[in-house]
Motif scaffolding. Structure first.
Motif, mmCIF file in Angstrom:
data_model
loop_
_atom_site.group_PDB
_atom_site.id
_atom_site.type_symbol
_atom_site.label_atom_id
_atom_site.label_comp_id
_atom_site.label_asym_id
_atom_site.label_seq_id
_atom_site.Cartn_x
_atom_site.Cartn_y
_atom_site.Cartn_z
ATOM 1 N N THR A 21 0.841 -1.209 0.000
ATOM 2 C CA THR A 21 0.000 0.000 0.000
ATOM 3 C C THR A 21 0.869 1.249 0.000
ATOM 4 O OG1 THR A 21 -1.667 -1.221 1.246
ATOM 5 C CG2 THR A 21 -1.819 1.187 1.315
ATOM 6 N N LEU A 64 6.969 -20.012 4.202
ATOM 7 C CA LEU A 64 8.422 -20.252 4.222
ATOM 8 C C LEU A 64 9.108 -19.409 3.164
ATOM 9 C CD1 LEU A 64 8.321 -24.154 4.524
ATOM 10 C CD2 LEU A 64 8.893 -22.498 6.339
ATOM 11 N N VAL A 66 11.341 -18.789 0.070
ATOM 12 C CA VAL A 66 11.773 -19.467 -1.154
ATOM 13 C C VAL A 66 13.304 -19.329 -1.258
ATOM 14 C CG1 VAL A 66 11.604 -19.350 -3.693
ATOM 15 C CG2 VAL A 66 9.559 -18.960 -2.284
ATOM 16 N N ARG A 157 -8.689 -9.139 3.925
ATOM 17 C CA ARG A 157 -8.294 -9.194 2.519
ATOM 18 C C ARG A 157 -8.532 -10.584 1.935
ATOM 19 N NH1 ARG A 157 -2.139 -8.183 0.858
ATOM 20 N NH2 ARG A 157 -1.991 -10.292 1.716
ATOM 21 N N ARG A 174 3.349 -17.419 8.582
ATOM 22 C CA ARG A 174 4.055 -16.231 8.066
ATOM 23 C C ARG A 174 4.564 -15.379 9.227
ATOM 24 N NH1 ARG A 174 -0.715 -14.002 4.462
ATOM 25 N NH2 ARG A 174 0.675 -12.326 3.770
HETATM 26 N N1 UP5 Z 1 -3.998 -2.049 4.689
HETATM 27 C C1 UP5 Z 1 -2.762 -1.635 4.362
HETATM 28 N N2 UP5 Z 1 -2.390 -0.589 5.129
HETATM 29 C C2 UP5 Z 1 -3.415 -0.358 5.977
HETATM 30 C C3 UP5 Z 1 -3.637 0.598 7.017
HETATM 31 N N3 UP5 Z 1 -2.710 1.516 7.331
HETATM 32 N N4 UP5 Z 1 -4.805 0.549 7.695
HETATM 33 C C4 UP5 Z 1 -5.755 -0.377 7.377
HETATM 34 N N5 UP5 Z 1 -5.615 -1.305 6.399
HETATM 35 C C5 UP5 Z 1 -4.449 -1.289 5.703
HETATM 36 O O1 UP5 Z 1 -1.856 -4.517 2.966
HETATM 37 C C6 UP5 Z 1 -2.478 -5.669 3.498
HETATM 38 C C7 UP5 Z 1 -3.974 -5.366 3.676
HETATM 39 O O2 UP5 Z 1 -4.121 -4.362 4.667
HETATM 40 C C8 UP5 Z 1 -4.640 -4.818 2.416
HETATM 41 O O3 UP5 Z 1 -5.948 -5.278 2.364
HETATM 42 C C9 UP5 Z 1 -4.586 -3.301 2.623
HETATM 43 O O4 UP5 Z 1 -5.620 -2.638 1.972
HETATM 44 C C10 UP5 Z 1 -4.738 -3.193 4.131
HETATM 45 P P1 UP5 Z 1 -0.585 -4.609 1.986
HETATM 46 O O5 UP5 Z 1 -0.259 -3.221 1.589
HETATM 47 O O6 UP5 Z 1 -0.824 -5.620 0.963
HETATM 48 O O7 UP5 Z 1 0.491 -5.147 3.026
HETATM 49 P P2 UP5 Z 1 1.824 -5.950 2.789
HETATM 50 O O8 UP5 Z 1 2.721 -5.613 3.929
HETATM 51 O O9 UP5 Z 1 2.321 -5.725 1.414
HETATM 52 O O10 UP5 Z 1 1.257 -7.424 2.973
HETATM 53 P P3 UP5 Z 1 1.615 -8.761 2.215
HETATM 54 O O11 UP5 Z 1 0.536 -9.715 2.519
HETATM 55 O O12 UP5 Z 1 1.961 -8.521 0.798
HETATM 56 O O13 UP5 Z 1 2.928 -9.139 3.026
HETATM 57 P P4 UP5 Z 1 3.821 -10.395 3.009
HETATM 58 O O14 UP5 Z 1 5.129 -9.905 3.427
HETATM 59 O O15 UP5 Z 1 3.264 -11.509 3.798
HETATM 60 O O16 UP5 Z 1 3.709 -10.898 1.493
HETATM 61 P P5 UP5 Z 1 4.747 -10.965 0.292
HETATM 62 O O17 UP5 Z 1 3.968 -10.939 -0.937
HETATM 63 O O18 UP5 Z 1 5.837 -10.004 0.482
HETATM 64 O O19 UP5 Z 1 5.346 -12.435 0.498
HETATM 65 C C11 UP5 Z 1 4.506 -13.560 0.426
HETATM 66 C C12 UP5 Z 1 5.333 -14.820 0.561
HETATM 67 O O20 UP5 Z 1 6.246 -14.921 -0.520
HETATM 68 C C13 UP5 Z 1 6.193 -14.949 1.800
HETATM 69 O O21 UP5 Z 1 5.458 -15.383 2.932
HETATM 70 C C14 UP5 Z 1 7.209 -15.987 1.350
HETATM 71 O O22 UP5 Z 1 6.663 -17.264 1.384
HETATM 72 C C15 UP5 Z 1 7.420 -15.577 -0.113
HETATM 73 N N6 UP5 Z 1 8.593 -14.685 -0.272
HETATM 74 C C16 UP5 Z 1 9.862 -15.245 -0.277
HETATM 75 O O23 UP5 Z 1 10.013 -16.456 -0.125
HETATM 76 N N7 UP5 Z 1 10.941 -14.437 -0.447
HETATM 77 C C17 UP5 Z 1 10.830 -13.095 -0.613
HETATM 78 O O24 UP5 Z 1 11.866 -12.422 -0.762
HETATM 79 C C18 UP5 Z 1 9.543 -12.516 -0.617
HETATM 80 C C19 UP5 Z 1 8.442 -13.332 -0.435
#
Ligand code: UP5
Ligand code: MG
Length: 220
Positions: A21, A64, A66, A157, A174
């Protein structure tokens, strides 16, 4: 990547802290190029013919991390592609403009070499490897948020996101990975005075106002 024309900011924070966001806000206001490691992994997972599809799917569902070779390669490719596109864009601008206007007009307009890398590095070895093979980060934005707040956001979400990890079981995993494996990365950069910590609990606009103020102070 030459440090002279590449600036990398890592955007870290727990699952659901609001990294994506706030990156969208930063892109709108400052024209950074936003690369979400999670989005790149999900795209690779769904790419027909990818040899990593099942591996990525399995890791994401279980919260986990990757193997870093996969993620770093995806990030590197995306950075290179973005820089190439910028170069092409600049060339085409220069061709359209008169010679006197070709100096630095438009440089960086599409993000230049300024990258927000969202959700990476999540493990110390990834941080070291990226620094070694790509470049060092200029700073780290750390969005700090209590688990209860993040959980509520992710469950909400999950009603519509279609993300395989927006369910109570995956969210728990997570969170555990974040605390055990990813927080040491934040601490590593904090020890180098590179971390700007922002309270991500308030409404998105408030969080963005704080982020903007911190960036102005740090980047000038
Ligand atoms: N929202 C956002 N801000 C808000 C606020 N201030 N007040 C109220 N609501 C708010 O937001 C999440 C939700 O909250 C949305 O609905 C938003 O509207 C609301 P978002 O901005 O999507 O938050 P974000 O921190 O980006 O959350 P995300 O779920 O993307 O975080 P993750 O870190 O879990 O997800 P990511 O996509 O980075 O990783 C997913 C998986 O990929 C990991 O668990 C891992 O398995 C893998 N991965 C790796 O293995 N290596 C990597 O390097 C990266 C990922
Ligand atoms: Mg995200």
């Amino acid at each position: 990547f030459s440090p002279a024309d590449t600036t990398v900011i890592f955007v870290l924070g727990g699952p659901g802290a609001g990294k994506g966001t706030q990156c969208a806000n930063l892109v709108r206001e400052y024209g950074f190029t936003h690369l979400s490691a999670g989005d790149l992994l999900r795209a690779e997972q769904d790419r027909p013919g990818s040899q990593f599809g099942d591996l990525i799917r399995d890791h994401i569902k279980n919260g986990l991390i990757v193997p870093m070779e996969v993620t770093i390669k995806l990030l590197e490719n995306a950075m290179r592609e973005s820089l190439d596109n910028n170069k092409k864009q600049q060339q085409s601008n220069n061709e359209k403009n008169s010679p006197v206007a070709t100096t630095s007009a438009g440089a960086g307009s599409a993000g230049g070499g300024r990258f927000l890398i969202d959700g990476f590095p999540r493990k110390l070895d990834q941080a070291h490897k990226f620094e070694e093979s790509v470049c060092a980060a200029r700073m780290v934005l750390f969005f700090d948020c209590p688990e209860a707040v993040m959980e509520e956001r992710l469950l909400e979400r999950g009603k519509t996101s279609g993300r395989a990890d927006d369910n109570a079981d995956s969210i728990r995993k997570r969170f555990r990975t974040f605390v055990d494996t990813s927080m040491p990365v934040v601490e590593y950069y904090a020890a180098q005075a590179k971390v700007v910590k922002i309270d991500a609990t308030p409404a998105p606009d408030h969080v963005f106002a704080a982020t903007r103020a911190c960036l102005a102070e740090k980047l000038g």
